[in-house]
Enzyme design. Structure first.
Site, short mmCIF file in Angstrom:
data_model
loop_
_atom_site.label_atom_id
_atom_site.label_comp_id
_atom_site.label_asym_id
_atom_site.label_seq_id
_atom_site.Cartn_x
_atom_site.Cartn_y
_atom_site.Cartn_z
N HIS A 210 -7.40 3.90 6.88
CA HIS A 210 -6.49 3.50 5.47
C HIS A 210 -5.85 4.82 5.11
CE1 HIS A 210 -5.23 1.25 2.01
NE2 HIS A 210 -5.98 1.70 1.28
N SER B 24 0.87 -1.27 -0.01
CA SER B 24 0.10 0.01 0.13
C SER B 24 1.02 1.25 -0.05
CB SER B 24 -0.81 -0.11 1.12
OG SER B 24 -1.69 -0.88 1.39
N HIS C 283 -4.89 -9.55 -1.51
CA HIS C 283 -4.99 -10.01 -0.03
C HIS C 283 -6.17 -10.96 0.19
CE1 HIS C 283 -4.00 -5.83 -0.60
NE2 HIS C 283 -3.02 -6.09 0.37
N ALA D 94 2.68 -2.09 4.33
CA ALA D 94 2.39 -0.94 5.42
C ALA D 94 2.10 -1.86 6.68
CB ALA D 94 1.17 -0.21 4.86
N ASN E 152 1.46 3.84 11.14
CA ASN E 152 0.68 4.05 12.12
C ASN E 152 1.14 3.18 13.45
OD1 ASN E 152 -1.14 2.11 10.34
ND2 ASN E 152 -1.95 1.88 12.22
N TYR F 270 -8.32 -10.57 2.46
CA TYR F 270 -9.54 -9.96 2.67
C TYR F 270 -10.52 -9.33 1.70
CZ TYR F 270 -6.96 -5.55 2.20
OH TYR F 270 -6.17 -4.54 1.62
N GLU F 271 -9.89 -9.48 0.48
CA GLU F 271 -10.53 -9.07 -0.76
C GLU F 271 -11.43 -10.21 -1.29
OE1 GLU F 271 -8.01 -6.87 -3.91
OE2 GLU F 271 -6.51 -7.82 -2.67
N MET G 216 -1.66 -7.11 6.86
CA MET G 216 -2.84 -8.08 6.36
C MET G 216 -2.08 -8.55 5.16
SD MET G 216 -5.99 -5.36 6.69
CE MET G 216 -6.28 -4.33 8.31
N SER G 217 -0.89 -8.60 5.03
CA SER G 217 -0.24 -9.32 3.77
C SER G 217 0.88 -9.87 3.94
CB SER G 217 -0.08 -8.16 2.86
OG SER G 217 1.09 -7.19 3.21
N HIS H 66 -3.51 0.31 -4.39
CA HIS H 66 -2.88 -0.76 -5.14
C HIS H 66 -3.31 -0.76 -6.85
CE1 HIS H 66 -1.42 -3.54 -1.98
NE2 HIS H 66 -2.26 -2.60 -1.37
CL1 6GU Z 1 -2.75 -0.91 12.84
N1 6GU Z 1 -3.33 -3.39 11.61
C1 6GU Z 1 -3.11 -4.01 10.28
N2 6GU Z 1 -3.80 -5.15 10.40
N3 6GU Z 1 -2.72 -3.72 9.28
C2 6GU Z 1 -2.22 -2.30 9.01
C3 6GU Z 1 -2.26 -1.71 10.28
C4 6GU Z 1 -2.82 -2.06 11.38
N4 6GU Z 1 -1.66 -0.37 9.96
C5 6GU Z 1 -1.44 -0.68 8.71
N5 6GU Z 1 -1.59 -1.99 8.29
#
Ligand code: 6GU
Length: 286
Positions: A258, A34, A87, A117, A244, A89-90, A220-221, A65
């Site tokens: 996001h 991302s 991903h 990310a 973050n 989740y998609e 998530m990846s 993406h």
């Molecule tokens: Cl805080 N969690 C997840 N699962 N994916 C992220 C994230 C947090 N920050 C960027 N990608």
């Protein structure tokens, strides 16, 4: 969940199509996360293909993406770059998510570099830090939702691959030296990436659990691709941009979004790009 199984034959068909449409014969694969897609714009003599045009390729559905495969030269290597990844989740199965990595293998790729990310779990981390991934916790994989579940195709690799040596120590050492040259200082970290399924960001209790388990960052990846790359003998290097900080205090007004992930990605894009390009420049063959 998408049902079609993408196996060896589908990989071969994608490879045949790519060889018919490009003169490049890549030995390095790059998967951009991302907000990191601009690195693909640095590729020289680029042949650019929309995922929609390549046989059997899934489509990217996530903002940030792009959904293009770029073949060309970067940092002195012939590379194949995924500008946007898939991903779970998609709604894609783990098998679909990793299809491009197996295509890379049959194209001749021996080394895979991945970016993502991630949210910082380690309290010492700051937004904008870059974490070399030294190990992972693959939450879906531990519950038999990984890409290697199902009949094993020995042409790719063994039924029971090891994963204790997934992230190449030599490439990490080169990256540390490159980061030092680039004066990253304390912004360079090395830690454990936790993959959860998404798409929701974690609750406070979940973040606390992941931190307690030994995670330094959560995303998530990446890990499905790593499993499949290691299964077929590809050398792996991965970095997380801490976009973050995971929310670790109950009733905190802080939220993961996001928009923040993409914004930090853009702000730190130059650092990520320089690290990857310099790593490529210094990278010996495996
Ligand atoms: Cl805080 N969690 C997840 N699962 N994916 C992220 C994230 C947090 N920050 C960027 N990608």
């Amino acid at each position: 969940m998408e049902g079609k199984t993408l196996g060896y034959e589908q990989c071969e068909q994608a490879v045949t199509w790519l060889r018919d449409h490009s003169q490049h014969r890549p030995s390095v694969g790059i998967v951009l996360g991302s907000g990191h897609s601009a690195l693909a714009d640095q590729v020289i003599k680029a042949d650019i293909f929309s995922y929609a045009d390549i046989p059997h390729f899934p489509r990217s559905t996530v903002p940030g993406h792009v959904g293009r495969l770029v073949l060309g030269e970067l940092g002195g290597h012939t590379c194949v770059v995924m500008q946007g990844r898939f991903h779970m989740y998609e709604g894609y199965s783990a098998n679909t998510v990793v299809f491009p990595v197996r295509v890379m293998k049959l194209l001749g790729v021996h080394t895979l570099l991945l970016t993502n990310a991630a949210g910082g779990l380690n309290p010492e981390y700051n937004v904008g830090d870059i974490m070399l991934v030294k190990d992972h916790i693959f939450l879906p994989g531990l519950a038999a939702h990984g890409p290697l579940v199902g009949p094993n195709d020995e042409r790719f690799g063994p039924r029971f691959p090891s994963t204790s040596d997934a992230y190449d120590p030599e490439l990490r050492a080169i990256a540390r030296a490159v980061a030092k040259e680039l004066k990253f200082g304390q912004r360079l970290r090395e830690g454990v990436y936790v993959m959860e399924g998404g798409p929701a960001f974690e609750s406070v209790a979940e973040c606390r659990m992941l931190k307690l388990m030994g995670g330094d960052a959560v995303g998530m990846s990446t890990v499905p691709e790593v499993h499949v790359a290691r299964h077929c003998g590809i050398r792996v290097f991965a970095i997380s941009l801490i976009t973050n900080l995971a929310v670790l205090e109950f009733d905190s007004p802080q939220r993961a979004t996001h928009a923040e992930v993409l914004e930090t990605g853009q702000r730190s894009a130059a650092n990520i790009q320089q690290l990857i390009i310099n790593l490529l420049t210094c990278m010996p063959p495996p």
